[in-house]
Motif scaffolding. Structure first.
Motif, PDB file in Angstrom:
ATOM      1  N   VAL A  49      18.158  -1.304 -10.143  1.00 56.37           N
ATOM      2  CA  VAL A  49      17.151  -0.341 -10.570  1.00 56.37           C
ATOM      3  C   VAL A  49      15.783  -1.011 -10.509  1.00 56.37           C
ATOM      4  CG1 VAL A  49      16.330   1.126 -12.454  1.00 56.37           C
ATOM      5  CG2 VAL A  49      18.798   0.815 -12.089  1.00 56.37           C
ATOM      6  N   LEU A  50      14.876  -0.388  -9.772  1.00 56.91           N
ATOM      7  CA  LEU A  50      13.506  -0.867  -9.672  1.00 56.91           C
ATOM      8  C   LEU A  50      12.593   0.175 -10.306  1.00 56.91           C
ATOM      9  CD1 LEU A  50      13.562  -2.130  -5.991  1.00 56.91           C
ATOM     10  CD2 LEU A  50      13.710  -3.495  -8.056  1.00 56.91           C
ATOM     11  N   PHE A  51      11.912  -0.205 -11.373  1.00 58.04           N
ATOM     12  CA  PHE A  51      10.993   0.697 -12.058  1.00 58.04           C
ATOM     13  C   PHE A  51       9.576   0.321 -11.658  1.00 58.04           C
ATOM     14  CE2 PHE A  51       8.235   1.831 -15.615  1.00 58.04           C
ATOM     15  CZ  PHE A  51       8.507   3.183 -15.700  1.00 58.04           C
ATOM     16  N   LEU A  52       8.902   1.248 -11.004  1.00 56.36           N
ATOM     17  CA  LEU A  52       7.532   1.037 -10.547  1.00 56.36           C
ATOM     18  C   LEU A  52       6.620   1.948 -11.355  1.00 56.36           C
ATOM     19  CD1 LEU A  52       8.369   1.145  -6.735  1.00 56.36           C
ATOM     20  CD2 LEU A  52       8.235  -0.865  -8.217  1.00 56.36           C
ATOM     21  N   ASP A  53       5.718   1.365 -12.108  1.00 55.10           N
ATOM     22  CA  ASP A  53       4.877   2.125 -13.027  1.00 55.10           C
ATOM     23  C   ASP A  53       3.437   2.188 -12.524  1.00 55.10           C
ATOM     24  OD1 ASP A  53       4.247   3.579 -15.296  1.00 55.10           O
ATOM     25  OD2 ASP A  53       4.291   1.870 -16.655  1.00 55.10           O
ATOM     26  N   ASP A  54       2.724   3.179 -12.993  1.00 59.51           N
ATOM     27  CA  ASP A  54       1.292   3.353 -12.711  1.00 59.51           C
ATOM     28  C   ASP A  54       0.992   3.450 -11.218  1.00 59.51           C
ATOM     29  OD1 ASP A  54       0.479   3.440 -15.381  1.00 59.51           O
ATOM     30  OD2 ASP A  54       0.392   1.252 -15.513  1.00 59.51           O
ATOM     31  N   LEU A  55       1.815   4.199 -10.497  1.00 54.73           N
ATOM     32  CA  LEU A  55       1.617   4.322  -9.052  1.00 54.73           C
ATOM     33  C   LEU A  55       0.354   5.085  -8.687  1.00 54.73           C
ATOM     34  CD1 LEU A  55       5.285   4.729  -7.860  1.00 54.73           C
ATOM     35  CD2 LEU A  55       3.765   2.776  -7.556  1.00 54.73           C
ATOM     36  N   GLN A  56      -0.277   5.730  -9.643  1.00 55.06           N
ATOM     37  CA  GLN A  56      -1.541   6.404  -9.371  1.00 55.06           C
ATOM     38  C   GLN A  56      -2.625   5.382  -9.019  1.00 55.06           C
ATOM     39  OE1 GLN A  56      -0.193   6.239 -12.436  1.00 55.06           O
ATOM     40  NE2 GLN A  56      -1.750   5.492 -13.845  1.00 55.06           N
ATOM     41  N   TRP A  57      -2.398   4.114  -9.345  1.00 53.71           N
ATOM     42  CA  TRP A  57      -3.384   3.077  -9.077  1.00 53.71           C
ATOM     43  C   TRP A  57      -2.996   2.167  -7.920  1.00 53.71           C
ATOM     44  CZ3 TRP A  57      -3.144   1.951 -14.941  1.00 53.71           C
ATOM     45  CH2 TRP A  57      -3.931   2.882 -15.623  1.00 53.71           C
ATOM     46  N   ALA A  58      -1.880   2.419  -7.268  1.00 56.02           N
ATOM     47  CA  ALA A  58      -1.415   1.539  -6.197  1.00 56.02           C
ATOM     48  C   ALA A  58      -2.363   1.585  -4.999  1.00 56.02           C
ATOM     49  CB  ALA A  58      -0.006   1.940  -5.760  1.00 56.02           C
ATOM     50  N   ASP A  59      -2.510   0.449  -4.353  1.00 57.05           N
ATOM     51  CA  ASP A  59      -3.390   0.375  -3.177  1.00 57.05           C
ATOM     52  C   ASP A  59      -2.661   0.842  -1.920  1.00 57.05           C
ATOM     53  OD1 ASP A  59      -1.664  -1.725  -2.649  1.00 57.05           O
ATOM     54  OD2 ASP A  59      -3.207  -3.271  -2.629  1.00 57.05           O
ATOM     55  N   GLY A  60      -3.392   0.951  -0.829  1.00 58.62           N
ATOM     56  CA  GLY A  60      -2.853   1.461   0.431  1.00 58.62           C
ATOM     57  C   GLY A  60      -1.651   0.687   0.953  1.00 58.62           C
ATOM     58  N   PRO A  61      -1.742  -0.647   1.071  1.00 63.53           N
ATOM     59  CA  PRO A  61      -0.587  -1.394   1.566  1.00 63.53           C
ATOM     60  C   PRO A  61       0.653  -1.250   0.672  1.00 63.53           C
ATOM     61  CG  PRO A  61      -2.563  -2.719   1.760  1.00 63.53           C
ATOM     62  CD  PRO A  61      -2.937  -1.493   0.976  1.00 63.53           C
ATOM     63  N   SER A  62       0.446  -1.189  -0.627  1.00 63.06           N
ATOM     64  CA  SER A  62       1.580  -0.989  -1.542  1.00 63.06           C
ATOM     65  C   SER A  62       2.211   0.373  -1.318  1.00 63.06           C
ATOM     66  CB  SER A  62       1.123  -1.111  -3.000  1.00 63.06           C
ATOM     67  OG  SER A  62       0.610  -2.395  -3.251  1.00 63.06           O
ATOM     68  N   MET A  63       1.383   1.388  -1.108  1.00 68.21           N
ATOM     69  CA  MET A  63       1.896   2.735  -0.822  1.00 68.21           C
ATOM     70  C   MET A  63       2.664   2.745   0.502  1.00 68.21           C
ATOM     71  SD  MET A  63       1.161   5.019  -3.123  1.00 68.21           S
ATOM     72  CE  MET A  63       0.032   5.376  -4.429  1.00 68.21           C
ATOM     73  N   GLU A  64       2.148   2.033   1.484  1.00 66.84           N
ATOM     74  CA  GLU A  64       2.816   1.964   2.786  1.00 66.84           C
ATOM     75  C   GLU A  64       4.198   1.309   2.641  1.00 66.84           C
ATOM     76  OE1 GLU A  64       2.097  -0.008   7.197  1.00 66.84           O
ATOM     77  OE2 GLU A  64       0.387   0.186   5.838  1.00 66.84           O
ATOM     78  N   LEU A  65       4.271   0.227   1.882  1.00 65.96           N
ATOM     79  CA  LEU A  65       5.542  -0.444   1.636  1.00 65.96           C
ATOM     80  C   LEU A  65       6.492   0.468   0.877  1.00 65.96           C
ATOM     81  CD1 LEU A  65       7.414  -2.912   1.627  1.00 65.96           C
ATOM     82  CD2 LEU A  65       6.188  -3.706  -0.433  1.00 65.96           C
ATOM     83  N   LEU A  66       5.985   1.153  -0.123  1.00 60.64           N
ATOM     84  CA  LEU A  66       6.812   2.061  -0.911  1.00 60.64           C
ATOM     85  C   LEU A  66       7.394   3.172  -0.041  1.00 60.64           C
ATOM     86  CD1 LEU A  66       7.916   2.896  -3.672  1.00 60.64           C
ATOM     87  CD2 LEU A  66       5.786   4.170  -4.022  1.00 60.64           C
ATOM     88  N   LEU A  67       6.575   3.766   0.797  1.00 59.65           N
ATOM     89  CA  LEU A  67       7.062   4.815   1.694  1.00 59.65           C
ATOM     90  C   LEU A  67       8.161   4.273   2.609  1.00 59.65           C
ATOM     91  CD1 LEU A  67       7.027   7.638   2.932  1.00 59.65           C
ATOM     92  CD2 LEU A  67       5.123   6.890   4.375  1.00 59.65           C
ATOM     93  N   PHE A  68       7.950   3.094   3.156  1.00 57.31           N
ATOM     94  CA  PHE A  68       8.951   2.485   4.029  1.00 57.31           C
ATOM     95  C   PHE A  68      10.282   2.307   3.296  1.00 57.31           C
ATOM     96  CE2 PHE A  68      11.114  -1.282   5.714  1.00 57.31           C
ATOM     97  CZ  PHE A  68      11.247  -0.928   7.043  1.00 57.31           C
ATOM     98  N   LEU A  69      10.226   1.810   2.075  1.00 57.41           N
ATOM     99  CA  LEU A  69      11.453   1.553   1.316  1.00 57.41           C
ATOM    100  C   LEU A  69      12.141   2.846   0.888  1.00 57.41           C
ATOM    101  CD1 LEU A  69      10.224  -1.412  -0.910  1.00 57.41           C
ATOM    102  CD2 LEU A  69      11.679  -1.544   1.139  1.00 57.41           C
ATOM    103  N   LEU A  70      11.352   3.807   0.405  1.00 58.14           N
ATOM    104  CA  LEU A  70      11.949   5.057  -0.081  1.00 58.14           C
ATOM    105  C   LEU A  70      12.532   5.899   1.042  1.00 58.14           C
ATOM    106  CD1 LEU A  70       9.325   6.163  -2.758  1.00 58.14           C
ATOM    107  CD2 LEU A  70      11.569   5.129  -3.164  1.00 58.14           C
ATOM    108  N   ALA A  71      11.919   5.855   2.208  1.00 61.14           N
ATOM    109  CA  ALA A  71      12.382   6.674   3.323  1.00 61.14           C
ATOM    110  C   ALA A  71      13.470   5.987   4.141  1.00 61.14           C
ATOM    111  CB  ALA A  71      11.203   7.037   4.228  1.00 61.14           C
ATOM    112  N   ASN A  72      13.762   4.739   3.828  1.00 61.38           N
ATOM    113  CA  ASN A  72      14.721   3.951   4.599  1.00 61.38           C
ATOM    114  C   ASN A  72      16.153   4.321   4.208  1.00 61.38           C
ATOM    115  OD1 ASN A  72      16.280   1.977   5.824  1.00 61.38           O
ATOM    116  ND2 ASN A  72      14.890   0.309   5.290  1.00 61.38           N
TER     117      ASN A  72
END
Length: 170
Positions: A49-72
């Motif tokens: 379980v990975l809990f990622l908090d405060d994603l409203q403040w995440a930067d562009g590269p972090s969002m790009e990584l998150l999308l890659f992981l979630l869509a994988n």
């Protein structure tokens, strides 16, 4: 380390020529993170379980990584819990775009849970319990001060009570 992993590592390090500057490419970061999470999660009997908090403040590269992981779809035995403040994430926010894309591609694995502020009655009961009062009416004045300032956010209520205790006001 297997030869295929070594070859993969060498090919990843040559992407975009950024390794010469001492910085990995975004593709290398995404692939390495994915591989690490897959290795860890595949060795577990229960989901990681990975809990990622405060994603409203995440930067562009972090969002790009998150999308890659979630869509994988290759990611197995993982549970991502992504938290954000809905009042700070509008339809034009990058995280909203990610959630739309992930829901479209992996919708059967996506659940959205909206958390709302607690009612004044619930906060009254919480405060009464915190300070050891059996009657909710005995904390009415305190609730009338705390509730408007915290808007029913339990975290803020707890901080307000802790601050009052620190100042010996309670």
């Amino acid at each position: 380390v297997s030869s295929s992993r070594l070859q993969r590592k060498e090919s990843i390090s040559n992407i975009e020529g950024r390794e010469e500057k001492g910085e990995p490419s975004m593709n290398a970061v995404k692939e390495s993170t994915s591989e690490l999470l897959n290795m860890v999660s595949s060795s577990l009997q229960r989901p990681l379980v990975l809990f990622l908090d405060d994603l409203q403040w995440a930067d562009g590269p972090s969002m790009e990584l998150l999308l890659f992981l979630l869509a994988n779809a290759q990611m197995k035995n993982l549970l991502f819990i992504c938290a954000y403040r809905s009042n700070e994430v509008g339809v034009d926010h990058p995280f909203a775009d990610i959630m739309t894309k992930v829901t479209e591609s992996r919708g059967e694995f996506v659940a959205k849970v909206d958390l709302f502020s607690l009612s004044q009655e619930a906060i009254s009961q919480f405060i009464a319990d915190c300070i050891g009062m059996e009657e909710v009416d005995s904390v009415k004045e305190l609730v009338e001060v705390i509730y408007p300032k915290t808007m029913g956010n339990i975290f803020c209520v707890m901080q307000a009570i802790e601050e009052l205790v620190r100042k010996n006001a309670l």
